[in-house]
Design an enzyme around this catalytic site. Sequence first.
Site, PDB file in Angstrom:
ATOM      1  N   VAL A  10       0.855  -1.194   0.000  1.00  0.00           N
ATOM      2  CA  VAL A  10       0.000   0.000   0.000  1.00  0.00           C
ATOM      3  C   VAL A  10       0.891   1.245   0.000  1.00  0.00           C
ATOM      4  O   VAL A  10       1.911   1.295   0.677  1.00  0.00           O
ATOM      5  CB  VAL A  10      -0.938  -0.015   1.244  1.00  0.00           C
ATOM      6  CG1 VAL A  10      -1.583   1.346   1.474  1.00  0.00           C
ATOM      7  CG2 VAL A  10      -2.005  -1.096   1.077  1.00  0.00           C
ATOM      8  N   PRO A  13       1.195   8.555   1.662  1.00  0.00           N
ATOM      9  CA  PRO A  13       1.903   9.837   1.529  1.00  0.00           C
ATOM     10  C   PRO A  13       2.890  10.004   2.686  1.00  0.00           C
ATOM     11  O   PRO A  13       2.592   9.616   3.821  1.00  0.00           O
ATOM     12  CB  PRO A  13       0.780  10.879   1.631  1.00  0.00           C
ATOM     13  CG  PRO A  13      -0.481  10.142   1.343  1.00  0.00           C
ATOM     14  CD  PRO A  13      -0.260   8.729   1.798  1.00  0.00           C
ATOM     15  N   GLY A  16       1.333  14.197   6.037  1.00  0.00           N
ATOM     16  CA  GLY A  16      -0.116  14.310   6.173  1.00  0.00           C
ATOM     17  C   GLY A  16      -0.481  15.330   7.225  1.00  0.00           C
ATOM     18  O   GLY A  16       0.364  16.123   7.668  1.00  0.00           O
ATOM     19  N   GLY A  18      -2.383  16.013  10.967  1.00  0.00           N
ATOM     20  CA  GLY A  18      -2.863  15.433  12.225  1.00  0.00           C
ATOM     21  C   GLY A  18      -3.896  16.327  12.887  1.00  0.00           C
ATOM     22  O   GLY A  18      -3.784  17.557  12.813  1.00  0.00           O
ATOM     23  N   ASP A  43      -4.919  12.152   9.814  1.00  0.00           N
ATOM     24  CA  ASP A  43      -4.651  11.277  10.967  1.00  0.00           C
ATOM     25  C   ASP A  43      -5.536  11.681  12.138  1.00  0.00           C
ATOM     26  O   ASP A  43      -5.348  12.732  12.737  1.00  0.00           O
ATOM     27  CB  ASP A  43      -3.179  11.399  11.375  1.00  0.00           C
ATOM     28  CG  ASP A  43      -2.827  10.443  12.514  1.00  0.00           C
ATOM     29  OD1 ASP A  43      -2.370   9.330  12.222  1.00  0.00           O
ATOM     30  OD2 ASP A  43      -3.027  10.809  13.694  1.00  0.00           O
ATOM     31  N   TYR A  48      -9.670  11.105  19.897  1.00  0.00           N
ATOM     32  CA  TYR A  48      -9.615  12.557  19.669  1.00  0.00           C
ATOM     33  C   TYR A  48     -11.012  13.192  19.660  1.00  0.00           C
ATOM     34  O   TYR A  48     -11.126  14.413  19.699  1.00  0.00           O
ATOM     35  CB  TYR A  48      -8.915  12.907  18.338  1.00  0.00           C
ATOM     36  CG  TYR A  48      -7.481  12.442  18.205  1.00  0.00           C
ATOM     37  CD1 TYR A  48      -6.767  11.934  19.292  1.00  0.00           C
ATOM     38  CD2 TYR A  48      -6.821  12.509  16.981  1.00  0.00           C
ATOM     39  CE1 TYR A  48      -5.455  11.501  19.158  1.00  0.00           C
ATOM     40  CE2 TYR A  48      -5.502  12.086  16.838  1.00  0.00           C
ATOM     41  CZ  TYR A  48      -4.837  11.567  17.936  1.00  0.00           C
ATOM     42  OH  TYR A  48      -3.535  11.144  17.787  1.00  0.00           O
TER      43      TYR A  48
HETATM   44  P1  NAP Z   1       2.928  18.830  16.386  1.00  0.00           P
HETATM   45  O1  NAP Z   1       2.446  18.656  15.003  1.00  0.00           O
HETATM   46  O2  NAP Z   1       4.281  18.406  16.776  1.00  0.00           O
HETATM   47  O3  NAP Z   1       2.844  20.375  16.791  1.00  0.00           O
HETATM   48  C1  NAP Z   1       1.673  21.099  16.641  1.00  0.00           C
HETATM   49  C2  NAP Z   1       1.948  22.512  17.161  1.00  0.00           C
HETATM   50  O4  NAP Z   1       2.834  23.206  16.270  1.00  0.00           O
HETATM   51  C3  NAP Z   1       0.701  23.311  17.285  1.00  0.00           C
HETATM   52  O5  NAP Z   1       0.821  24.104  18.446  1.00  0.00           O
HETATM   53  C4  NAP Z   1       0.743  24.206  16.030  1.00  0.00           C
HETATM   54  O6  NAP Z   1       0.095  25.430  16.279  1.00  0.00           O
HETATM   55  C5  NAP Z   1       2.219  24.418  15.842  1.00  0.00           C
HETATM   56  N1  NAP Z   1       2.615  24.611  14.438  1.00  0.00           N
HETATM   57  C6  NAP Z   1       2.256  23.852  13.366  1.00  0.00           C
HETATM   58  N2  NAP Z   1       2.861  24.290  12.256  1.00  0.00           N
HETATM   59  C7  NAP Z   1       3.614  25.345  12.610  1.00  0.00           C
HETATM   60  C8  NAP Z   1       4.465  26.233  11.895  1.00  0.00           C
HETATM   61  N3  NAP Z   1       4.675  26.080  10.588  1.00  0.00           N
HETATM   62  N4  NAP Z   1       5.088  27.234  12.592  1.00  0.00           N
HETATM   63  C9  NAP Z   1       4.889  27.378  13.914  1.00  0.00           C
HETATM   64  N5  NAP Z   1       4.091  26.582  14.654  1.00  0.00           N
HETATM   65  C10 NAP Z   1       3.458  25.570  14.002  1.00  0.00           C
HETATM   66  O7  NAP Z   1       1.924  18.204  17.449  1.00  0.00           O
HETATM   67  P2  NAP Z   1       0.918  17.019  17.589  1.00  0.00           P
HETATM   68  O8  NAP Z   1      -0.437  17.494  17.160  1.00  0.00           O
HETATM   69  O9  NAP Z   1       1.069  16.520  18.970  1.00  0.00           O
HETATM   70  O10 NAP Z   1       1.398  15.865  16.611  1.00  0.00           O
HETATM   71  C11 NAP Z   1       0.991  15.766  15.263  1.00  0.00           C
HETATM   72  C12 NAP Z   1      -0.065  14.698  15.071  1.00  0.00           C
HETATM   73  O11 NAP Z   1       0.433  13.423  15.505  1.00  0.00           O
HETATM   74  C13 NAP Z   1      -1.338  14.851  15.909  1.00  0.00           C
HETATM   75  O12 NAP Z   1      -2.199  15.854  15.429  1.00  0.00           O
HETATM   76  C14 NAP Z   1      -1.918  13.472  15.861  1.00  0.00           C
HETATM   77  O13 NAP Z   1      -2.592  13.246  14.625  1.00  0.00           O
HETATM   78  C15 NAP Z   1      -0.655  12.621  15.982  1.00  0.00           C
HETATM   79  N6  NAP Z   1      -0.375  12.212  17.377  1.00  0.00           N
HETATM   80  C16 NAP Z   1      -0.421  10.888  17.691  1.00  0.00           C
HETATM   81  C17 NAP Z   1      -0.156  10.447  18.981  1.00  0.00           C
HETATM   82  C18 NAP Z   1      -0.223   8.991  19.306  1.00  0.00           C
HETATM   83  O14 NAP Z   1      -0.207   8.614  20.486  1.00  0.00           O
HETATM   84  N7  NAP Z   1      -0.282   8.120  18.313  1.00  0.00           N
HETATM   85  C19 NAP Z   1       0.156  11.371  19.990  1.00  0.00           C
HETATM   86  C20 NAP Z   1       0.202  12.715  19.656  1.00  0.00           C
HETATM   87  C21 NAP Z   1      -0.053  13.120  18.350  1.00  0.00           C
HETATM   88  P3  NAP Z   1      -1.155  25.937  15.384  1.00  0.00           P
HETATM   89  O15 NAP Z   1      -2.154  24.831  15.337  1.00  0.00           O
HETATM   90  O16 NAP Z   1      -1.631  27.145  16.128  1.00  0.00           O
HETATM   91  O17 NAP Z   1      -0.567  26.269  14.029  1.00  0.00           O
END
Ligand code: NAP
Length: 283
Positions: A10, A13, A16, A18, A43, A48
């Site tokens: 499969v 990308p 993606g 989140g 994702d 969530y």
């Molecule tokens: P992340 O993507 O590491 O960081 C998100 C933060 O960065 C937000 O505060 C966002 O603010 C900021 N940001 C994004 N783009 C930016 C840029 N270009 N410049 C400055 N700041 C920026 O955090 P995450 O949401 O924890 O991780 C990503 C994804 O991973 C999640 O959404 C989820 O789908 C997945 N995840 C999975 C698990 C698991 O246990 N499997 C755990 C955590 C997360 P703004 O929104 O204000 O732009």
Amino acid sequence: MQYVTLNNSVQMPILGFGVYQIPADRTEQAVTDALAAGYRLLDTAAAYGNEEAVGRAIRNSGIPRADLFVTTKLWVQDAPAEENTRRALESSLAALGLDHVDLYLMHQPYGDVYGQWRAMEAALREGLARAIGVANFHPDRLLDLVLNNETTPQVNQIETHPFFQRDPDHALMREHGVQHQAWGGFPEGRNDLFTHPVLSKIAEAHGRSVAQVVLRWLIQREIVTIPKSVNADRMAQNIDVFDFRLTDEQMAAVAALDTGTTLFFDHHDPEMVAWLSKRRLDS
Ligand code: NAP
């Protein structure tokens, strides 16, 4: 967009979107903006609380289903795990309004992992998921799952960023054909990531942002990444990373930032094991 090929052929990308911590009432708009910006991998997770909003944005986008790669995740289930896992997947599919997901992940390495995995294998066979995998599995748990089951997970989604690079995990995954996917690629801005001097210097050299440098560093390690943002300009910036490359020296400078430690929590910590294992989505 660049793609990786999972161990069952499969295509996924490499970058993606989140939606963790996006409130349900803001998720439809955020996903609509992300799809308009060009993201095709979404994702989400049952935990969530925003699968329905993701589903609405997908339907309203008019984008053909085959062009999208939708991931959701199974929360820890009570016994009987096989039956409850099946029910949880059906409930996620109903919330998303889809007849299959592209990737179904076991969200935590807890509970009756084997029972949950058997139900996920059945879902894979039946086409309810095009790929199955795990999240937050350390090398010991991952290897146990790989060695003692029929299906090698297609993906392991783990905390990965410049301060916690996961080299041993990456090597084990590569050895067994499990695709490494990063969560928290920006560690939610912790350790002053966005103004870090080493990352800022590399960003300046390319006329790019620190966020773009971090995404490039992940992509050049062949790690699938899913940055989250509710800001349309940042969404556009985060997907605009396929027309420059970090040099070997710049990759080495980022590699030197590794602390080898989580910035969130350790899945080996007994308190976390107890807390996550006991959590139920309806309580
Ligand atoms: P992340 O993507 O590491 O960081 C998100 C933060 O960065 C937000 O505060 C966002 O603010 C900021 N940001 C994004 N783009 C930016 C840029 N270009 N410049 C400055 N700041 C920026 O955090 P995450 O949401 O924890 O991780 C990503 C994804 O991973 C999640 O959404 C989820 O789908 C997945 N995840 C999975 C698990 C698991 O246990 N499997 C755990 C955590 C997360 P703004 O929104 O204000 O732009």
